[in-house]
Design a protein around this motif. Structure first.
Motif, PDB file in Angstrom:
ATOM      1  N   VAL A 168     107.266 -36.981 -22.115  1.00 41.55           N
ATOM      2  CA  VAL A 168     106.960 -36.108 -23.256  1.00 41.55           C
ATOM      3  C   VAL A 168     107.908 -34.913 -23.193  1.00 41.55           C
ATOM      4  CG1 VAL A 168     104.563 -36.764 -23.621  1.00 41.55           C
ATOM      5  CG2 VAL A 168     105.100 -35.082 -21.875  1.00 41.55           C
ATOM      6  N   HIS A 169     108.069 -34.241 -24.318  1.00 39.53           N
ATOM      7  CA  HIS A 169     108.969 -33.084 -24.417  1.00 39.53           C
ATOM      8  C   HIS A 169     110.415 -33.461 -24.079  1.00 39.53           C
ATOM      9  CE1 HIS A 169     105.615 -30.233 -24.929  1.00 39.53           C
ATOM     10  NE2 HIS A 169     104.983 -30.969 -24.029  1.00 39.53           N
ATOM     11  N   ALA A 170     110.828 -34.682 -24.461  1.00 39.67           N
ATOM     12  CA  ALA A 170     112.160 -35.162 -24.097  1.00 39.67           C
ATOM     13  C   ALA A 170     113.267 -34.403 -24.817  1.00 39.67           C
ATOM     14  CB  ALA A 170     112.265 -36.660 -24.398  1.00 39.67           C
ATOM     15  N   LYS A 171     113.051 -34.061 -26.095  1.00 38.19           N
ATOM     16  CA  LYS A 171     114.082 -33.366 -26.878  1.00 38.19           C
ATOM     17  C   LYS A 171     113.827 -31.873 -26.803  1.00 38.19           C
ATOM     18  CE  LYS A 171     117.372 -32.829 -30.054  1.00 38.19           C
ATOM     19  NZ  LYS A 171     117.171 -33.184 -31.461  1.00 38.19           N
ATOM     20  N   GLY A 172     114.781 -31.126 -26.278  1.00 39.02           N
ATOM     21  CA  GLY A 172     114.534 -29.701 -26.132  1.00 39.02           C
ATOM     22  C   GLY A 172     115.795 -28.870 -26.151  1.00 39.02           C
ATOM     23  N   ALA A 173     115.604 -27.574 -26.269  1.00 40.63           N
ATOM     24  CA  ALA A 173     116.665 -26.575 -26.198  1.00 40.63           C
ATOM     25  C   ALA A 173     116.136 -25.404 -25.393  1.00 40.63           C
ATOM     26  CB  ALA A 173     117.085 -26.123 -27.597  1.00 40.63           C
ATOM     27  N   ARG A 217     112.268 -22.971 -22.311  1.00 42.27           N
ATOM     28  CA  ARG A 217     112.636 -24.245 -22.931  1.00 42.27           C
ATOM     29  C   ARG A 217     111.665 -24.567 -24.059  1.00 42.27           C
ATOM     30  NH1 ARG A 217     111.735 -29.961 -22.647  1.00 42.27           N
ATOM     31  NH2 ARG A 217     113.676 -31.132 -22.936  1.00 42.27           N
ATOM     32  N   PHE A 218     112.231 -24.805 -25.244  1.00 39.83           N
ATOM     33  CA  PHE A 218     111.480 -25.271 -26.400  1.00 39.83           C
ATOM     34  C   PHE A 218     111.655 -26.785 -26.502  1.00 39.83           C
ATOM     35  CE2 PHE A 218     113.292 -21.083 -27.488  1.00 39.83           C
ATOM     36  CZ  PHE A 218     112.152 -20.352 -27.775  1.00 39.83           C
ATOM     37  N   SER A 219     110.702 -27.441 -27.144  1.00 42.99           N
ATOM     38  CA  SER A 219     110.823 -28.896 -27.253  1.00 42.99           C
ATOM     39  C   SER A 219     109.878 -29.418 -28.321  1.00 42.99           C
ATOM     40  CB  SER A 219     110.486 -29.571 -25.914  1.00 42.99           C
ATOM     41  OG  SER A 219     109.197 -29.178 -25.460  1.00 42.99           O
ATOM     42  N   THR A 220     110.163 -30.629 -28.790  1.00 39.10           N
ATOM     43  CA  THR A 220     109.160 -31.399 -29.506  1.00 39.10           C
ATOM     44  C   THR A 220     108.459 -32.271 -28.470  1.00 39.10           C
ATOM     45  OG1 THR A 220     110.893 -32.990 -30.046  1.00 39.10           O
ATOM     46  CG2 THR A 220     110.289 -31.405 -31.751  1.00 39.10           C
ATOM     47  N   VAL A 221     107.271 -32.759 -28.795  1.00 37.71           N
ATOM     48  CA  VAL A 221     106.456 -33.445 -27.788  1.00 37.71           C
ATOM     49  C   VAL A 221     106.666 -34.957 -27.780  1.00 37.71           C
ATOM     50  CG1 VAL A 221     104.101 -33.886 -26.977  1.00 37.71           C
ATOM     51  CG2 VAL A 221     104.707 -31.642 -27.883  1.00 37.71           C
ATOM     52  N   GLY A 222     106.538 -35.587 -28.944  1.00 32.10           N
ATOM     53  CA  GLY A 222     106.437 -37.040 -28.973  1.00 32.10           C
ATOM     54  C   GLY A 222     107.748 -37.788 -29.065  1.00 32.10           C
ATOM     55  N   GLY A 223     108.794 -37.161 -29.586  1.00 31.58           N
ATOM     56  CA  GLY A 223     110.032 -37.866 -29.864  1.00 31.58           C
ATOM     57  C   GLY A 223     110.912 -38.091 -28.656  1.00 31.58           C
ATOM     58  N   GLU A 224     111.851 -39.019 -28.800  1.00 33.47           N
ATOM     59  CA  GLU A 224     112.824 -39.275 -27.747  1.00 33.47           C
ATOM     60  C   GLU A 224     113.927 -38.205 -27.768  1.00 33.47           C
ATOM     61  OE1 GLU A 224     111.002 -43.168 -29.113  1.00 33.47           O
ATOM     62  OE2 GLU A 224     112.039 -41.521 -30.140  1.00 33.47           O
ATOM     63  N   ARG A 225     114.872 -38.294 -26.828  1.00 36.37           N
ATOM     64  CA  ARG A 225     115.915 -37.278 -26.733  1.00 36.37           C
ATOM     65  C   ARG A 225     116.754 -37.189 -27.999  1.00 36.37           C
ATOM     66  NH1 ARG A 225     119.487 -37.629 -21.440  1.00 36.37           N
ATOM     67  NH2 ARG A 225     120.634 -36.104 -22.679  1.00 36.37           N
ATOM     68  N   GLY A 226     116.929 -38.285 -28.702  1.00 39.72           N
ATOM     69  CA  GLY A 226     117.740 -38.265 -29.907  1.00 39.72           C
ATOM     70  C   GLY A 226     116.963 -38.014 -31.177  1.00 39.72           C
ATOM     71  N   ALA A 249     110.631 -32.733 -36.729  1.00 39.30           N
ATOM     72  CA  ALA A 249     109.452 -33.590 -36.815  1.00 39.30           C
ATOM     73  C   ALA A 249     108.178 -32.745 -36.857  1.00 39.30           C
ATOM     74  CB  ALA A 249     109.397 -34.532 -35.618  1.00 39.30           C
ATOM     75  N   ARG A 250     107.146 -33.295 -37.507  1.00 42.51           N
ATOM     76  CA  ARG A 250     105.834 -32.647 -37.450  1.00 42.51           C
ATOM     77  C   ARG A 250     105.241 -32.939 -36.074  1.00 42.51           C
ATOM     78  NH1 ARG A 250     102.807 -30.367 -41.021  1.00 42.51           N
ATOM     79  NH2 ARG A 250     104.008 -31.229 -42.763  1.00 42.51           N
ATOM     80  N   ASP A 251     105.212 -31.941 -35.240  1.00 36.87           N
ATOM     81  CA  ASP A 251     104.864 -32.117 -33.838  1.00 36.87           C
ATOM     82  C   ASP A 251     104.643 -30.725 -33.256  1.00 36.87           C
ATOM     83  OD1 ASP A 251     104.432 -33.626 -31.560  1.00 36.87           O
ATOM     84  OD2 ASP A 251     106.534 -34.099 -31.189  1.00 36.87           O
ATOM     85  N   PRO A 252     103.748 -30.574 -32.274  1.00 42.83           N
ATOM     86  CA  PRO A 252     103.719 -29.293 -31.570  1.00 42.83           C
ATOM     87  C   PRO A 252     105.065 -29.033 -30.905  1.00 42.83           C
ATOM     88  CG  PRO A 252     101.757 -30.585 -31.057  1.00 42.83           C
ATOM     89  CD  PRO A 252     102.699 -31.494 -31.797  1.00 42.83           C
ATOM     90  N   ARG A 253     105.352 -27.764 -30.681  1.00 43.76           N
ATOM     91  CA  ARG A 253     106.578 -27.385 -29.988  1.00 43.76           C
ATOM     92  C   ARG A 253     106.230 -26.885 -28.589  1.00 43.76           C
ATOM     93  NH1 ARG A 253     107.622 -29.563 -34.246  1.00 43.76           N
ATOM     94  NH2 ARG A 253     109.401 -29.076 -35.611  1.00 43.76           N
ATOM     95  N   GLY A 254     106.836 -27.484 -27.591  1.00 47.24           N
ATOM     96  CA  GLY A 254     106.652 -27.000 -26.240  1.00 47.24           C
ATOM     97  C   GLY A 254     107.237 -25.603 -26.084  1.00 47.24           C
ATOM     98  N   PHE A 255     106.584 -24.783 -25.278  1.00 46.53           N
ATOM     99  CA  PHE A 255     106.981 -23.393 -25.072  1.00 46.53           C
ATOM    100  C   PHE A 255     106.812 -23.115 -23.580  1.00 46.53           C
ATOM    101  CE2 PHE A 255     107.331 -18.925 -25.817  1.00 46.53           C
ATOM    102  CZ  PHE A 255     107.740 -18.725 -27.129  1.00 46.53           C
ATOM    103  N   ALA A 256     107.798 -23.544 -22.780  1.00 48.11           N
ATOM    104  CA  ALA A 256     107.682 -23.492 -21.317  1.00 48.11           C
ATOM    105  C   ALA A 256     108.511 -22.343 -20.762  1.00 48.11           C
ATOM    106  CB  ALA A 256     108.145 -24.815 -20.707  1.00 48.11           C
ATOM    107  N   ILE A 271     105.543 -27.498 -39.028  1.00 45.05           N
ATOM    108  CA  ILE A 271     106.981 -27.704 -38.840  1.00 45.05           C
ATOM    109  C   ILE A 271     107.657 -26.340 -38.871  1.00 45.05           C
ATOM    110  CG2 ILE A 271     109.033 -28.973 -39.565  1.00 45.05           C
ATOM    111  CD1 ILE A 271     107.274 -30.823 -41.183  1.00 45.05           C
ATOM    112  N   PRO A 272     107.805 -25.684 -37.726  1.00 43.26           N
ATOM    113  CA  PRO A 272     108.459 -24.375 -37.693  1.00 43.26           C
ATOM    114  C   PRO A 272     109.923 -24.474 -38.125  1.00 43.26           C
ATOM    115  CG  PRO A 272     107.277 -24.830 -35.636  1.00 43.26           C
ATOM    116  CD  PRO A 272     107.333 -26.106 -36.406  1.00 43.26           C
ATOM    117  N   ASP A 273     110.426 -23.405 -38.709  1.00 43.77           N
ATOM    118  CA  ASP A 273     111.825 -23.331 -39.109  1.00 43.77           C
ATOM    119  C   ASP A 273     112.657 -22.927 -37.889  1.00 43.77           C
ATOM    120  OD1 ASP A 273     114.283 -22.967 -40.255  1.00 43.77           O
ATOM    121  OD2 ASP A 273     113.580 -21.698 -41.887  1.00 43.77           O
ATOM    122  N   GLY A 274     112.932 -23.904 -37.040  1.00 41.30           N
ATOM    123  CA  GLY A 274     113.623 -23.617 -35.792  1.00 41.30           C
ATOM    124  C   GLY A 274     112.665 -23.105 -34.738  1.00 41.30           C
ATOM    125  N   PHE A 275     113.222 -22.645 -33.626  1.00 43.17           N
ATOM    126  CA  PHE A 275     112.401 -22.184 -32.505  1.00 43.17           C
ATOM    127  C   PHE A 275     112.178 -20.676 -32.503  1.00 43.17           C
ATOM    128  CE2 PHE A 275     114.580 -25.992 -30.491  1.00 43.17           C
ATOM    129  CZ  PHE A 275     113.490 -26.822 -30.646  1.00 43.17           C
TER     130      PHE A 275
END
Length: 484
Positions: A54-59, A92-101, A106-113, A185-189
């Protein structure tokens, strides 16, 4: 493989209760002898390589946390001991369910680590851009995430899986209402709030523990994407949020978040009307107002994405003196699962990597293992206790994991004895204006397209209980009549 009609463990033994982890009393902490919980979480962590399950795609970006208010009455942690004190952080911000690509939009919670590199070690707070989560008990986490991933036969995302699980798990309704609202769907992080989500704790110099909720309020203001625009960006610029964060920092438009805590005494927690360790619910800000702590600023981009962002390893087991955890069943499961996931994903010596290593002096008796990058302890002794006066010794100071009184017979307690799934999402719905409600209904209905009617009927019955208008409006939008 011979299939059994009964759910069993990997050893073939039947599992009597797959819904509740073993705890010391109904609100007590999770017990390590719950082999089903440990097996599920350990196996789940090893289901996918090499990306995060989870949280594979992040910045992410580096920055500083600055103290603006004295909270010494709550915590003796050194990072809070002086107003104006700064501590390096990595967020690190991230989406939860999607793959790295996958798409950032996406409509998804955003990780906030958040990782704080304090003078007493690294302190991690793993949270999201929402104050609640879908489930209460970590034993359900692999089940929930499977519904957000791909169907094992078609390898396609399947709304039936998602809504089937949610219709059987009404504790998710609060998070679902947030997820499908205008903030889904936040407008960016940069333009979203963050939360520790779980209940954590702070301990002061007198050994008094206080339960806390962490809140991060963006100074940039809230901005969200229209679903149509988000869909367009998913095709034209799937790295939209990653690009926005990176370029803003390069332009020296450093984003900031104000940091607050809600506080609850142990006595208040014992008598509170709701379980204060239930991550599907929020604490009332009228009863437990926000207290300012400081702010953090992101002001430096990583030099290498893989070295710093992909190999970054967060775990709530990283606590420092003056901070602590709570009996939150989701948090307690994550204490095991996150560190275990990093050992599997990055390697047993993941904490030696520069992005994960403490910036303060450290020493232990861990040796060997793949990718050992330092001197491996040289010729020093690798056991404790020992007679060498130069060998690292325990401090005998107060432990970060504050001792707790445990009570209650060990057992698997049904977390759904608390059947108030509806009051908090109802309160949230009532706060929305007409346009927000219409968007919420539209977003939910879109996600329900193609879902089987029996699942829809079960789900809609819950929405009616939240608010009759909510449920009936959704049913009308979906185009079915709710059965009595």
């Amino acid at each position: 493989m011979s299939m059994s009609k009964n759910l069993t463990g990997a050893n073939g033994a039947p599992i009597a209760d797959n819904q509740n982890s073993r705890t010391a009393g109904p609100r007590g902490p999770v017990l390590l002898d719950d082999f089903n919980l440990v097996e599920k979480l350990a196996h789940f962590n090893r289901e996918n390589i090499p990306e995060r399950r989870v949280h594979a795609k992040g910045a992410a970006a580096h920055g500083t946390f600055t103290v603006t208010k004295d909270i010494s009455k709550y915590s003796f942690a050194k990072l809070f001991d002086t107003i104006g004190k700064q501590t390096p952080v990595f967020l690190r911000f991230s989406t939860v369910g999607g793959e790295r690509g996958s798409a950032d939009t996406a409509r998804d919670p955003r990780g906030f680590a958040l990782k704080f590199y304090t003078e007493e070690g690294n302190w991690d707070i793993v949270g999201n851009n929402t104050p609640v989560f879908f489930i209460r008990d970590s034993i359900k986490f692999p089940d929930f995430i499977h519904t957000q991933k791909r169907d094992p036969k078609s390898n396609l995302k399947d709304a039936n899986m998602m809504w089937d699980f949610w219709s059987h798990s009404p504790e998710a309704l609060h998070q679902v209402t947030i997820l499908f609202s205008d903030r889904g769907i936040p407008d960016g992080f940069r333009f979203m709030h963050g939360y520790g989500s779980h209940t954590y704790s702070l301990i002061n110099k007198d050994g008094v523990r206080t339960w806390v909720k962490w809140h991060y309020r963006t100074q940039q203001g809230i901005k969200n994407l229209d679903p149509a625009k988000a869909g367009e960006l998913a095709g034209s610029n799937p790295d939209y949020a990653t690009e926005d964060l990176f370029n803003a920092i390069e332009r020296k438009e450093f984003p900031r978040w104000n940091v607050y805590i809600q506080v609850m005494t142990e006595e208040q927690a014992r008598t509170y009307k709701e379980n204060p360790f239930d991550v599907t619910k929020v604490w009332s800000q009228k009863e437990f107002p926000l207290h300012e702590v400081g702010y953090f600023e992101l002001n430096r981009n990583p030099e290498n994405y893989f070295a710093e962002v992909e190999q970054a390893a967060f775990a709530p087991s990283n606590v420092v003196p003056g901070t602590g955890l709570s009996p939150d069943k989701m948090l307690q499961g994550r204490v095991f699962a996150y560190a275990d996931a990093q050992r599997y994903r990055v390697g047993t010596n993941y904490q030696l990597l520069p992005i994960n290593a403490p910036k303060c002096p450290y020493a232990n008796h861990q040796r060997d293992g793949a990718m050992r990058l330092d001197s491996n302890g040289g010729g020093s002794l690798n056991y404790d206790p020992n007679s060498n006066t130069d060998s690292p010794k325990q401090t005998n100071q107060r432990e970060p994991l504050f001792p707790s009184d445990l009570s209650g017979a060990a057992g698997q307690y049904d977390h759904r004895t608390d059947e108030d799934y509806y009051s908090q999402p109802a309160a949230l719905y009532k706060l929305m204006n007409k346009e927000q409600k219409e968007l919420l209904i539209s977003n939910l209905a879109a996600s329900m397209q193609g879902v089987k009617e029996d699942i829809l009927q079960r789900a809609l019955a819950h929405f009616v209980k939240i608010d009759p208008e909510y449920g009936q409006s959704l049913a009308a939008k979906v185009g079915i009549k709710i059965k009595a």
